[in-house]
Design a protein around this motif. Structure first.
Motif, short mmCIF file in Angstrom:
data_model
loop_
_atom_site.label_atom_id
_atom_site.label_comp_id
_atom_site.label_asym_id
_atom_site.label_seq_id
_atom_site.Cartn_x
_atom_site.Cartn_y
_atom_site.Cartn_z
N GLU A 39 40.55 81.32 40.98
CA GLU A 39 42.14 80.88 39.90
C GLU A 39 41.52 80.55 38.87
O GLU A 39 40.81 79.45 38.21
N TRP A 40 42.60 80.94 37.75
CA TRP A 40 42.29 81.05 35.66
C TRP A 40 43.76 81.04 35.17
O TRP A 40 44.47 82.64 36.09
N TRP A 41 43.08 80.98 34.38
CA TRP A 41 44.49 80.80 33.32
C TRP A 41 43.94 81.88 32.40
O TRP A 41 42.56 80.81 31.51
N ARG A 57 47.62 84.89 34.49
CA ARG A 57 47.28 83.71 36.02
C ARG A 57 47.16 84.46 36.87
O ARG A 57 47.70 85.25 36.66
N GLU A 59 44.79 85.19 40.19
CA GLU A 59 44.22 84.28 41.51
C GLU A 59 44.00 85.09 42.62
O GLU A 59 44.56 85.91 42.78
N HIS A 68 49.61 87.00 40.19
CA HIS A 68 49.33 88.15 38.78
C HIS A 68 50.25 87.56 38.24
O HIS A 68 51.25 88.50 38.32
N ARG A 84 46.73 91.75 31.69
CA ARG A 84 46.46 91.65 33.65
C ARG A 84 45.29 92.40 33.48
O ARG A 84 44.15 92.08 33.81
#
Length: 133
Positions: A39-41, A57, A59, A68, A84
């Motif tokens: 998981e990232w921002w 975001r 995941e 997303h 994205r």
């Protein structure tokens, strides 16, 4: 659902895919904050507004992009945006997704759930404790 790492196959719009790839190639992905191995921002610089970053975001679970989102206008209409896509290229290029961590997270989650259910059973059988004054 979008697969990972071969996400290009699941993107319907060739134009959006191309724009996302261009953002990635021009190093418009500024920062990545990892919350786990899946998981990232991500902050993607705006092409038109100088100091603005779009926040993405992502995941990924079991080789699928399960969550997303992006705060850009294009995302308001339910479509995947170029920000994205640029973020997915960045995650893949830096090899940030780690399925081993995902399996570890799943094991930890299962252990936590088992512990919760045991605690609930023990509480159900416990005596009421009253402090002595």
């Amino acid at each position: 659902m979008i697969s990972f790492p071969a996400f290009e196959e699941d993107i319907d719009s060739e134009t959006t895919l191309k724009k996302g790839k261009e953002l990635f190639a021009r190093d418009m992905v500024r920062e990545i904050h990892a919350f786990s191995g899946n998981e990232w921002w991500i902050y993607v610089k705006s092409e038109t507004i100088g100091d603005l970053d779009y926040i993405v975001r992502i995941e990924i679970r079991k080789g699928r992009v399960v969550k997303h989102n992006c705060n850009c206008i294009g995302s308001r209409y339910g479509r995947i945006c170029k920000h994205r896509i640029a973020s997915l290229y960045q995650i893949r290029s830096q090899d940030l997704y780690d399925s081993d961590i995902e399996e570890f997270d799943e094991e930890a989650r299962n252990k936590k759930e088992d512990k919760k259910s045991k605690t609930k059973k023990e509480i159900g059988r416990a005596h009421v404790w009253t402090p002595v004054t």
